[in-house]
Design a protein around this motif. Structure first.
Motif, PDB file in Angstrom:
ATOM      1  N   ILE A  45      12.099   5.863 -10.327  1.00 20.73           N
ATOM      2  CA  ILE A  45      11.555   7.218 -10.132  1.00 20.73           C
ATOM      3  C   ILE A  45      12.166   7.789  -8.850  1.00 20.73           C
ATOM      4  N   PRO A  46      12.722   9.000  -8.919  1.00 22.98           N
ATOM      5  CA  PRO A  46      13.383   9.535  -7.721  1.00 22.98           C
ATOM      6  C   PRO A  46      12.408   9.902  -6.609  1.00 22.98           C
ATOM      7  N   ASN A  47      12.947   9.963  -5.407  1.00 24.78           N
ATOM      8  CA  ASN A  47      12.146  10.397  -4.262  1.00 24.78           C
ATOM      9  C   ASN A  47      12.019  11.924  -4.267  1.00 24.78           C
ATOM     10  N   ASP A  48      10.803  12.414  -4.135  1.00 14.75           N
ATOM     11  CA  ASP A  48      10.599  13.862  -4.007  1.00 14.75           C
ATOM     12  C   ASP A  48       9.269  14.060  -3.276  1.00 14.75           C
ATOM     13  N   TYR A  49       9.339  13.845  -1.978  1.00  9.34           N
ATOM     14  CA  TYR A  49       8.104  13.824  -1.194  1.00  9.34           C
ATOM     15  C   TYR A  49       7.381  15.170  -1.223  1.00  9.34           C
ATOM     16  N   ARG A  50       8.162  16.251  -1.092  1.00  7.33           N
ATOM     17  CA  ARG A  50       7.526  17.567  -1.024  1.00  7.33           C
ATOM     18  C   ARG A  50       6.698  17.861  -2.278  1.00  7.33           C
ATOM     19  N   THR A  51       7.314  17.643  -3.423  1.00  5.36           N
ATOM     20  CA  THR A  51       6.596  17.901  -4.688  1.00  5.36           C
ATOM     21  C   THR A  51       5.379  16.983  -4.804  1.00  5.36           C
ATOM     22  N   MET A  52       5.566  15.709  -4.494  1.00  2.99           N
ATOM     23  CA  MET A  52       4.478  14.755  -4.705  1.00  2.99           C
ATOM     24  C   MET A  52       3.298  15.002  -3.767  1.00  2.99           C
ATOM     25  N   VAL A  53       3.581  15.467  -2.561  1.00  2.00           N
ATOM     26  CA  VAL A  53       2.486  15.764  -1.642  1.00  2.00           C
ATOM     27  C   VAL A  53       1.727  17.006  -2.122  1.00  2.00           C
ATOM     28  N   VAL A 112      10.688   1.016  -9.758  1.00  2.00           N
ATOM     29  CA  VAL A 112      11.069   1.311  -8.375  1.00  2.00           C
ATOM     30  C   VAL A 112      10.800   2.796  -8.119  1.00  2.00           C
ATOM     31  N   ASN A 113       9.987   3.065  -7.125  1.00  2.00           N
ATOM     32  CA  ASN A 113       9.625   4.448  -6.804  1.00  2.00           C
ATOM     33  C   ASN A 113      10.399   4.915  -5.564  1.00  2.00           C
ATOM     34  N   ARG A 114      10.518   6.213  -5.465  1.00  2.00           N
ATOM     35  CA  ARG A 114      11.174   6.879  -4.334  1.00  2.00           C
ATOM     36  C   ARG A 114      12.633   6.447  -4.177  1.00  2.00           C
ATOM     37  N   GLY A 142       0.828  -1.205   0.000  1.00  2.00           N
ATOM     38  CA  GLY A 142       0.000   0.000   0.000  1.00  2.00           C
ATOM     39  C   GLY A 142       0.867   1.260   0.000  1.00  2.00           C
ATOM     40  N   GLY A 143       0.379   2.308  -0.630  1.00  2.00           N
ATOM     41  CA  GLY A 143       1.053   3.608  -0.568  1.00  2.00           C
ATOM     42  C   GLY A 143       2.393   3.690  -1.271  1.00  2.00           C
ATOM     43  N   VAL A 144       2.647   2.807  -2.253  1.00  2.00           N
ATOM     44  CA  VAL A 144       3.953   2.828  -2.932  1.00  2.00           C
ATOM     45  C   VAL A 144       4.034   3.879  -4.035  1.00  2.00           C
ATOM     46  N   GLY A 145       2.888   4.462  -4.411  1.00  2.56           N
ATOM     47  CA  GLY A 145       2.924   5.520  -5.427  1.00  2.56           C
ATOM     48  C   GLY A 145       2.218   5.170  -6.728  1.00  2.56           C
ATOM     49  N   CYS A 146       1.327   4.182  -6.699  1.00  6.93           N
ATOM     50  CA  CYS A 146       0.642   3.761  -7.937  1.00  6.93           C
ATOM     51  C   CYS A 146      -0.238   4.868  -8.520  1.00  6.93           C
ATOM     52  N   THR A 147      -1.068   5.468  -7.658  1.00 10.54           N
ATOM     53  CA  THR A 147      -1.997   6.481  -8.181  1.00 10.54           C
ATOM     54  C   THR A 147      -1.230   7.712  -8.650  1.00 10.54           C
ATOM     55  N   SER A 148      -0.190   8.090  -7.895  1.00 12.60           N
ATOM     56  CA  SER A 148       0.635   9.233  -8.324  1.00 12.60           C
ATOM     57  C   SER A 148       1.182   8.965  -9.717  1.00 12.60           C
ATOM     58  N   LEU A 149       1.650   7.739  -9.944  1.00 14.77           N
ATOM     59  CA  LEU A 149       2.222   7.406 -11.252  1.00 14.77           C
ATOM     60  C   LEU A 149       1.130   7.359 -12.323  1.00 14.77           C
ATOM     61  N   VAL A 187       1.482  17.966  -5.224  1.00 11.15           N
ATOM     62  CA  VAL A 187       0.738  17.525  -6.403  1.00 11.15           C
ATOM     63  C   VAL A 187      -0.595  16.903  -5.979  1.00 11.15           C
ATOM     64  N   ARG A 188      -0.515  16.042  -4.965  1.00 14.12           N
ATOM     65  CA  ARG A 188      -1.730  15.369  -4.516  1.00 14.12           C
ATOM     66  C   ARG A 188      -2.674  16.331  -3.802  1.00 14.12           C
ATOM     67  N   ASN A 189      -2.122  17.107  -2.861  1.00 18.15           N
ATOM     68  CA  ASN A 189      -3.001  17.976  -2.078  1.00 18.15           C
ATOM     69  C   ASN A 189      -3.619  19.104  -2.889  1.00 18.15           C
ATOM     70  N   SER A 235      -6.468  -1.983  -7.601  1.00 19.85           N
ATOM     71  CA  SER A 235      -6.496  -1.991  -6.135  1.00 19.85           C
ATOM     72  C   SER A 235      -5.329  -2.860  -5.668  1.00 19.85           C
ATOM     73  N   LYS A 236      -5.109  -2.901  -4.383  1.00 21.62           N
ATOM     74  CA  LYS A 236      -4.040  -3.768  -3.885  1.00 21.62           C
ATOM     75  C   LYS A 236      -4.624  -5.116  -3.442  1.00 21.62           C
ATOM     76  N   GLY A 237      -5.911  -5.352  -3.808  1.00 25.74           N
ATOM     77  CA  GLY A 237      -6.551  -6.589  -3.372  1.00 25.74           C
ATOM     78  C   GLY A 237      -6.325  -7.756  -4.321  1.00 25.74           C
ATOM     79  N   PRO A 254      13.022  17.231 -11.395  1.00 22.34           N
ATOM     80  CA  PRO A 254      13.591  15.979 -11.927  1.00 22.34           C
ATOM     81  C   PRO A 254      12.562  14.834 -11.948  1.00 22.34           C
ATOM     82  N   ILE A 255      11.636  14.815 -10.979  1.00 18.64           N
ATOM     83  CA  ILE A 255      10.650  13.718 -10.957  1.00 18.64           C
ATOM     84  C   ILE A 255       9.697  13.836 -12.162  1.00 18.64           C
ATOM     85  N   THR A 256       9.427  15.072 -12.584  1.00 18.51           N
ATOM     86  CA  THR A 256       8.571  15.274 -13.761  1.00 18.51           C
ATOM     87  C   THR A 256       9.295  14.748 -15.007  1.00 18.51           C
TER      88      THR A 256
HETATM   89  N1  ATP Z   1       8.414   9.519  -6.065  1.00 17.99           N
HETATM   90  C1  ATP Z   1       7.864   9.908  -4.925  1.00 17.99           C
HETATM   91  N2  ATP Z   1       8.566  10.579  -4.000  1.00 17.99           N
HETATM   92  C2  ATP Z   1       8.021  10.942  -2.839  1.00 17.99           C
HETATM   93  N3  ATP Z   1       6.771  10.702  -2.486  1.00 17.99           N
HETATM   94  C3  ATP Z   1       6.001  10.023  -3.356  1.00 17.99           C
HETATM   95  C4  ATP Z   1       6.501   9.583  -4.611  1.00 17.99           C
HETATM   96  N4  ATP Z   1       5.487   8.942  -5.254  1.00 17.99           N
HETATM   97  C5  ATP Z   1       4.426   8.985  -4.432  1.00 17.99           C
HETATM   98  N5  ATP Z   1       4.717   9.626  -3.299  1.00 17.99           N
HETATM   99  C6  ATP Z   1       3.827   9.866  -2.152  1.00 17.99           C
HETATM  100  O1  ATP Z   1       3.476   8.612  -1.594  1.00 17.99           O
HETATM  101  C7  ATP Z   1       2.168   8.661  -1.055  1.00 17.99           C
HETATM  102  C8  ATP Z   1       1.364   7.499  -1.637  1.00 17.99           C
HETATM  103  O2  ATP Z   1       1.214   7.683  -3.034  1.00 17.99           O
HETATM  104  P1  ATP Z   1      -0.008   7.106  -3.833  1.00 17.99           P
HETATM  105  O3  ATP Z   1      -1.300   7.459  -3.238  1.00 17.99           O
HETATM  106  O4  ATP Z   1       0.233   7.448  -5.251  1.00 17.99           O
HETATM  107  O5  ATP Z   1       0.258   5.535  -3.610  1.00 17.99           O
HETATM  108  P2  ATP Z   1      -0.713   4.302  -3.915  1.00 17.99           P
HETATM  109  O6  ATP Z   1       0.160   3.134  -4.190  1.00 17.99           O
HETATM  110  O7  ATP Z   1      -1.675   4.684  -4.970  1.00 17.99           O
HETATM  111  O8  ATP Z   1      -1.460   4.152  -2.523  1.00 17.99           O
HETATM  112  P3  ATP Z   1      -2.724   3.230  -2.191  1.00 17.99           P
HETATM  113  O9  ATP Z   1      -2.172   1.897  -1.812  1.00 17.99           O
HETATM  114  O10 ATP Z   1      -3.383   3.948  -1.055  1.00 17.99           O
HETATM  115  O11 ATP Z   1      -3.561   3.186  -3.419  1.00 17.99           O
HETATM  116  C9  ATP Z   1       1.595  10.014  -1.438  1.00 17.99           C
HETATM  117  O12 ATP Z   1       1.707  10.865  -0.308  1.00 17.99           O
HETATM  118  C10 ATP Z   1       2.502  10.511  -2.524  1.00 17.99           C
HETATM  119  O13 ATP Z   1       2.574  11.905  -2.545  1.00 17.99           O
END
Ligand code: ATP
Ligand code: MG
Length: 404
Positions: free
Chosen positions: A337-345, A310-312, A146-153, A347-349, A258-260, A362-364
């Motif tokens: 994909i590089p880690n960039d928490y500030r930008t990604m948060v 591989v994310n982050r 969970g939360g690995v970054g699928c939806t962001s991607l 983007v989401r918020n 989903s992750k199910g 760079p993440i873009t």
């Molecule tokens: N490359 C990145 N660097 C830093 N933070 C990231 C990166 N990609 C995603 N994140 C952050 O990780 C968190 C989870 O991302 P996201 O919701 O895309 O994951 P998910 O796999 O879709 O989660 P879920 O399992 O809930 O569906 C978010 O806060 C997002 O901003």
């Protein structure tokens, strides 16, 4: 555009129209855009639906049907006409061909004859495998935790692909219970996957696009249902029909799973050309990835579609070294994909995609590169050096940790 042929069917006789329709609905290379039971209404039907192919049964009134063909030659020159008749009368066949029919099939039409006729039409329309057109690219995005970054991607990849005016891109949120792709795009959709699955038989190309939410980037979103109670209305079969319609309409389809790993998710894994498995370099994720790979091996053709993302990368704490991770998962990493928490948060918020929120980050650039890599690579390119996981058995997990 997609190589799926959009068809309009004309047959005044209910029984033969139903038989043809049944056959068409079972083919995934066609989409039945419209059906009609009157020769005189067909020009209007074609004007409204602009299908690639018109299938016309001559038998109810051959004279009317031939004069219709003559009219369509000028009224709908881009629509290839395929005629069907019980008759084997050479005179009628000649008349139909001279009036503009591309193909003449004797009814009852066999599936093989129908497929061959459609393949010839498709070859001329799309120029075959070497032509300008190509089939829809379908990317399923799943995660090993969970939360690995699928939806962001999924969202940002979708927006990047949609920024090319040659593409039409749809994002399907299959995280049916708690999907949040709509939040990433800051939209409140009017319709959801429920509306589309429930009405798929009645939807055409235009109506489908209106049922999806169009983001300013050009990306079309098909969101998850609103009510948890509705989830059971979505079945793998109804979803396959929605996928068929999307495939006939869009050049790219991205599916956020989903992750199910439910039957619904599996329908998407089957449908996809490429399956992007998003992981982070931590122990639970890599452990799940090895387990997932072993399960995927049981499904025909699935392992060949896998691409590990591989994310982050660069996140310091608790990360396993890339070399060690590759050894353990037993296949190469397709993209990092590089880690960039500030930008990604942000983007989401803010609900603003990377292209707009942080165009120079760079993440873009990284996700842009991934989009072009996927788009230009043949689908399902196996990147595995060896598809057998190198580590199995509980003891080996300890070897992830760097030696002190
Ligand atoms: N490359 C990145 N660097 C830093 N933070 C990231 C990166 N990609 C995603 N994140 C952050 O990780 C968190 C989870 O991302 P996201 O919701 O895309 O994951 P998910 O796999 O879709 O989660 P879920 O399992 O809930 O569906 C978010 O806060 C997002 O901003
Ligand atoms: Mg998600």
């Amino acid at each position: 555009m997609s190589n799926v042929l959009r068809l309009a069917l004309l047959d005044p006789t209910d029984s033969s129209r139903e038989a043809l329709k049944k056959m068409l609905l079972g083919m995934d290379i066609v989409w039945l855009e419209a059906e009609c039971s009157r020769y005189e209404f067909f020009p209007d039907v074609l004007a409204q639906s602009s299908p690639d192919v018109g299938v016309i049964n001559l038998d109810a009134d051959p004279d009317k049907a031939i004069s219709l063909l003559n009219r369509l030659r000028t009224d709908a020159p881009d629509c290839s006409l395929l005629v069907v008749s019980k008759s084997t009368d050479g005179q009628l066949i000649l008349q139909a061909m001279r009036a503009g029919a591309r193909e003449f099939l004797t009814s009852p039409v066999g599936l093989e004859d129908f497929m061959s006729a459609l393949a010839r039409i498709s070859e001329t329309k799309f120029g075959g495998a070497s032509g300008k057109s190509r089939s829809t690219r379908i990317y399923a995005i799943c995660g090993a935790s969970g939360g690995v970054g699928c939806t962001s991607l999924a969202v940002n990849l979708g927006c990047m692909l949609a920024s090319n005016p040659a593409n039409t891109v749809a994002l399907v949120d299959l995280d049916l219970a708690i999907g949040d792709a709509d939040v990433f795009l800051d939209t409140i959709p009017d319709y959801s996957l429920i509306d589309v699955t429930q009405n798929v038989a009645r939807l055409d190309f235009q109506l489908l696009k209106r049922s999806l939410t169009k983001h300013s980037s050009g990306l079309y979103l098909l969101p998850r249902p609103v009510q948890l109670q509705d989830l059971s209305l979505i079945t793998p079969d109804s979803l396959r029909r929605v996928f068929g319609l999307l495939k006939a309409t869009f050049t790219h389809i991205i599916i956020d799973l989903s992750k199910g790993y439910t039957d619904i998710d599996h329908a998407a894994l089957e449908f996809a050309n490429d399956v992007l498995v998003v992981v982070q370099l931590d122990l639970p994720c890599l452990r799940n990835l090895v387990r997932l790979q072993m399960s995927f091996d049981q499904f025909d053709g699935l392992t060949e579609k896998l691409k590990i993302v591989v994310n982050r990368v660069g996140l310091e704490s608790g990360q396993i070294k890339m070399k060690k991770a590759k050894e353990t998962i037993g296949r190469d990493v397709f993209f990092q994909i590089p880690n960039d928490y500030r930008t990604m948060v942000e983007v989401r918020n803010n609900g603003i995609p990377l292209l707009e929120q942080a165009p120079k980050a760079p993440i873009t650039a990284a996700i842009k590169e991934l989009a072009s890599l996927l788009d230009n690579n043949p689908a399902s390119t196996a990147t595995a050096e060896d598809s057998t996981p190198a580590a199995s058995g509980s003891g080996s997990w300890l070897s992830f940790w760097p030696k002190k």
